[in-house]
Design a protein around this motif. Structure first.
Motif, PDB file in Angstrom:
ATOM      1  N   GLU A 260     -47.439 -94.034 -36.355  1.00  0.00           N
ATOM      2  CA  GLU A 260     -48.017 -93.483 -35.234  1.00  0.00           C
ATOM      3  C   GLU A 260     -48.727 -94.537 -34.113  1.00  0.00           C
ATOM      4  O   GLU A 260     -49.592 -94.235 -33.221  1.00  0.00           O
ATOM      5  CB  GLU A 260     -49.354 -92.458 -35.451  1.00  0.00           C
ATOM      6  CG  GLU A 260     -48.562 -91.213 -36.141  1.00  0.00           C
ATOM      7  CD  GLU A 260     -49.650 -90.138 -36.373  1.00  0.00           C
ATOM      8  OE1 GLU A 260     -50.872 -90.434 -36.042  1.00  0.00           O
ATOM      9  OE2 GLU A 260     -49.033 -89.166 -36.893  1.00  0.00           O
ATOM     10  N   GLU A 261     -48.365 -95.626 -34.258  1.00  0.00           N
ATOM     11  CA  GLU A 261     -48.795 -97.029 -33.605  1.00  0.00           C
ATOM     12  C   GLU A 261     -47.526 -97.732 -32.913  1.00  0.00           C
ATOM     13  O   GLU A 261     -46.799 -98.139 -33.600  1.00  0.00           O
ATOM     14  CB  GLU A 261     -49.634 -97.735 -34.397  1.00  0.00           C
ATOM     15  CG  GLU A 261     -50.237 -98.805 -33.343  1.00  0.00           C
ATOM     16  CD  GLU A 261     -51.440 -99.691 -34.119  1.00  0.00           C
ATOM     17  OE1 GLU A 261     -52.617 -99.973 -33.523  1.00  0.00           O
ATOM     18  OE2 GLU A 261     -51.216 -99.872 -35.264  1.00  0.00           O
ATOM     19  N   THR A 262     -47.609 -98.168 -31.499  1.00  0.00           N
ATOM     20  CA  THR A 262     -46.611 -98.813 -30.937  1.00  0.00           C
ATOM     21  C   THR A 262     -46.522-100.243 -31.452  1.00  0.00           C
ATOM     22  O   THR A 262     -47.640-100.930 -31.434  1.00  0.00           O
ATOM     23  CB  THR A 262     -46.608 -98.833 -29.559  1.00  0.00           C
ATOM     24  OG1 THR A 262     -46.466 -97.353 -29.116  1.00  0.00           O
ATOM     25  CG2 THR A 262     -45.235 -99.374 -28.855  1.00  0.00           C
ATOM     26  N   VAL A 263     -45.571-100.648 -32.323  1.00  0.00           N
ATOM     27  CA  VAL A 263     -45.455-102.102 -32.859  1.00  0.00           C
ATOM     28  C   VAL A 263     -44.562-102.808 -32.075  1.00  0.00           C
ATOM     29  O   VAL A 263     -44.661-104.266 -32.109  1.00  0.00           O
ATOM     30  CB  VAL A 263     -45.180-102.107 -34.294  1.00  0.00           C
ATOM     31  CG1 VAL A 263     -46.145-101.495 -34.872  1.00  0.00           C
ATOM     32  CG2 VAL A 263     -43.793-101.426 -34.363  1.00  0.00           C
ATOM     33  N   GLY A 264     -43.629-102.590 -31.026  1.00  0.00           N
ATOM     34  CA  GLY A 264     -42.495-103.268 -30.235  1.00  0.00           C
ATOM     35  C   GLY A 264     -42.009-102.585 -29.366  1.00  0.00           C
ATOM     36  O   GLY A 264     -41.858-101.363 -29.144  1.00  0.00           O
ATOM     37  N   ILE A 265     -41.548-103.304 -28.248  1.00  0.00           N
ATOM     38  CA  ILE A 265     -40.763-102.808 -27.060  1.00  0.00           C
ATOM     39  C   ILE A 265     -39.564-103.391 -27.320  1.00  0.00           C
ATOM     40  O   ILE A 265     -38.967-104.485 -27.731  1.00  0.00           O
ATOM     41  CB  ILE A 265     -41.518-103.414 -26.104  1.00  0.00           C
ATOM     42  CG1 ILE A 265     -42.967-103.114 -25.646  1.00  0.00           C
ATOM     43  CG2 ILE A 265     -40.751-102.964 -24.804  1.00  0.00           C
ATOM     44  CD1 ILE A 265     -43.473-103.909 -24.546  1.00  0.00           C
ATOM     45  N   GLU A 266     -38.363-102.365 -27.197  1.00  0.00           N
ATOM     46  CA  GLU A 266     -36.910-102.628 -27.380  1.00  0.00           C
ATOM     47  C   GLU A 266     -36.151-102.292 -26.181  1.00  0.00           C
ATOM     48  O   GLU A 266     -36.240-101.419 -25.420  1.00  0.00           O
ATOM     49  CB  GLU A 266     -36.498-101.669 -28.524  1.00  0.00           C
ATOM     50  CG  GLU A 266     -35.034-101.708 -28.980  1.00  0.00           C
ATOM     51  CD  GLU A 266     -34.613-100.890 -30.037  1.00  0.00           C
ATOM     52  OE1 GLU A 266     -33.445-100.405 -29.873  1.00  0.00           O
ATOM     53  OE2 GLU A 266     -35.568-100.536 -30.791  1.00  0.00           O
ATOM     54  N   TYR A 267     -35.452-103.258 -25.774  1.00  0.00           N
ATOM     55  CA  TYR A 267     -34.460-103.337 -24.459  1.00  0.00           C
ATOM     56  C   TYR A 267     -33.090-103.419 -25.070  1.00  0.00           C
ATOM     57  O   TYR A 267     -32.743-104.445 -25.665  1.00  0.00           O
ATOM     58  CB  TYR A 267     -34.764-104.265 -23.780  1.00  0.00           C
ATOM     59  CG  TYR A 267     -36.173-104.185 -23.093  1.00  0.00           C
ATOM     60  CD1 TYR A 267     -36.463-103.677 -21.891  1.00  0.00           C
ATOM     61  CD2 TYR A 267     -37.111-105.099 -23.584  1.00  0.00           C
ATOM     62  CE1 TYR A 267     -37.595-103.516 -21.529  1.00  0.00           C
ATOM     63  CE2 TYR A 267     -38.435-105.068 -23.148  1.00  0.00           C
ATOM     64  CZ  TYR A 267     -38.645-104.386 -21.972  1.00  0.00           C
ATOM     65  OH  TYR A 267     -40.078-104.585 -21.500  1.00  0.00           O
ATOM     66  N   THR A 268     -32.198-102.282 -25.126  1.00  0.00           N
ATOM     67  CA  THR A 268     -30.923-102.397 -25.628  1.00  0.00           C
ATOM     68  C   THR A 268     -29.956-102.110 -24.692  1.00  0.00           C
ATOM     69  O   THR A 268     -29.946-101.308 -23.816  1.00  0.00           O
ATOM     70  CB  THR A 268     -30.803-101.289 -26.762  1.00  0.00           C
ATOM     71  OG1 THR A 268     -31.682-101.733 -27.755  1.00  0.00           O
ATOM     72  CG2 THR A 268     -29.534-101.343 -27.442  1.00  0.00           C
ATOM     73  N   TYR A 269     -28.513-102.845 -24.621  1.00  0.00           N
ATOM     74  CA  TYR A 269     -27.561-102.826 -23.824  1.00  0.00           C
ATOM     75  C   TYR A 269     -26.289-102.608 -24.520  1.00  0.00           C
ATOM     76  O   TYR A 269     -26.315-103.569 -25.192  1.00  0.00           O
ATOM     77  CB  TYR A 269     -27.447-104.181 -22.962  1.00  0.00           C
ATOM     78  CG  TYR A 269     -28.943-104.203 -21.899  1.00  0.00           C
ATOM     79  CD1 TYR A 269     -28.947-103.481 -20.616  1.00  0.00           C
ATOM     80  CD2 TYR A 269     -29.786-104.991 -22.404  1.00  0.00           C
ATOM     81  CE1 TYR A 269     -30.116-103.635 -20.286  1.00  0.00           C
ATOM     82  CE2 TYR A 269     -31.112-105.095 -21.490  1.00  0.00           C
ATOM     83  CZ  TYR A 269     -31.160-104.489 -20.325  1.00  0.00           C
ATOM     84  OH  TYR A 269     -32.177-104.613 -19.917  1.00  0.00           O
ATOM     85  N   ILE A 270     -25.649-101.724 -24.234  1.00  0.00           N
ATOM     86  CA  ILE A 270     -24.196-101.442 -25.084  1.00  0.00           C
ATOM     87  C   ILE A 270     -23.088-101.117 -23.895  1.00  0.00           C
ATOM     88  O   ILE A 270     -23.454-100.344 -22.948  1.00  0.00           O
ATOM     89  CB  ILE A 270     -24.594 -99.892 -25.567  1.00  0.00           C
ATOM     90  CG1 ILE A 270     -25.579-100.303 -26.823  1.00  0.00           C
ATOM     91  CG2 ILE A 270     -23.021 -99.840 -26.484  1.00  0.00           C
ATOM     92  CD1 ILE A 270     -25.934 -99.159 -27.633  1.00  0.00           C
ATOM     93  N   PRO A 271     -22.147-101.912 -23.849  1.00  0.00           N
ATOM     94  CA  PRO A 271     -20.999-101.614 -23.018  1.00  0.00           C
ATOM     95  C   PRO A 271     -20.485-100.147 -22.943  1.00  0.00           C
ATOM     96  O   PRO A 271     -20.098 -99.655 -24.162  1.00  0.00           O
ATOM     97  CB  PRO A 271     -19.879-102.453 -23.437  1.00  0.00           C
ATOM     98  CG  PRO A 271     -20.479-103.512 -24.349  1.00  0.00           C
ATOM     99  CD  PRO A 271     -21.750-102.741 -24.916  1.00  0.00           C
ATOM    100  N   SER A 272     -20.139 -99.551 -21.798  1.00  0.00           N
ATOM    101  CA  SER A 272     -19.843 -98.143 -21.762  1.00  0.00           C
ATOM    102  C   SER A 272     -18.515 -98.084 -22.222  1.00  0.00           C
ATOM    103  O   SER A 272     -17.975 -97.024 -22.792  1.00  0.00           O
ATOM    104  CB  SER A 272     -19.988 -97.533 -20.465  1.00  0.00           C
ATOM    105  OG  SER A 272     -21.333 -97.781 -19.792  1.00  0.00           O
TER     106      SER A 272
END
Length: 240
Positions: A137-149
């Motif tokens: 229940e605690e935020t440990v990381g920020i994730e940015y993900t990119y996937i080709p359509s």
């Protein structure tokens, strides 16, 4: 310990470095109770305010914690395998959820930076996924993900909620993955990152960049993870 008042380094910073060295070198183990601030001030021959500021900084870094009415103690950092943090797949085939909080999901042109990471044209469309990784229940990381359509034409936010990218590729869309390459670096927390992770601005963060390749050598995913390190020690185990 005597502080060098002729140094340009502020006195509170010298106190903080001394206390942190005691912890890092193992002289003060997790759970150890520090002397009272008044006692430390006498030892260092500085004001209580100087000691209080040094301890405040170490509390913000997660190295120390306070208990009201009891005192200040050395925090215990949990050892974590960094592979488990950024792996794409489950080691155990079960229905265990992988809690994430999706902040934004959408489709957009790749642009110059992301197109280079994915080896596609800048005008090609990609899914941009911005979410938080949650543990206990605690935020440990920020994730940015990119996937080709072009890889997954019909991706929706519901598809990726509380799941790993590997599960989505293989179990839901039949994309066969071969390998992932991960790069390590560090940054200090910006105002927005500090707010999302509930940490002070300027806190040091771990950055992992992951490039995922299919069996046909297509770059099917690029992710950037910004991870707090104040409550955990990350390791890599190498089997010989």
């Amino acid at each position: 310990m005597k502080l060098d008042k002729n140094l340009p380094t502020p006195l509170y910073h010298q106190v903080k470095d001394y206390l942190e060295e005691k912890i890092v070198m193992g002289e003060w183990e997790p759970g150890y109770q520090l002397p009272a601030e008044r006692e430390l001030a006498e030892q260092f021959n500085v004001s209580n305010i100087t000691v209080k500021r040094a301890i405040h900084d170490l509390v913000n870094k997660g190295i120390l914690f306070r208990q009201r009415g009891k005192g200040t103690f050395v925090s215990k950092k949990e050892d974590k395998d960094i592979y488990q943090l950024v792996t794409l797949r489950n080691e155990v085939e079960d229905q265990t959820p992988h809690p994430h909080k999706t902040l934004s999901f959408g489709e957009e042109e790749a642009g110059s930076i992301i197109s280079k990471a994915l080896n596609i044209d800048a005008t090609d469309k990609v899914y941009r996924i911005h979410r938080l990784k949650i543990e206990k229940e605690e935020t440990v990381g920020i994730e940015y993900t990119y996937i080709p359509s072009s890889i997954i034409p019909s991706l929706t936010q519901e598809t990726i909620d509380d799941d790993l990218i590997y599960n989505m590729f293989t179990n839901k869309y039949g994309v066969q993955l071969e390998k992932a390459k991960i790069f390590f670096s560090t940054i200090v927390a910006s105002e927005s990152e500090a707010k999302l992770l509930n940490i002070p601005v300027g806190e040091q963060l771990i950055v992992l960049e992951r490039y995922t390749y299919s069996e046909s050598q297509l770059t099917v995913e690029y992710s950037k993870f910004v991870i707090r390190q104040d409550k955990s020690r990350y390791f890599i185990e190498v089997r010989l």
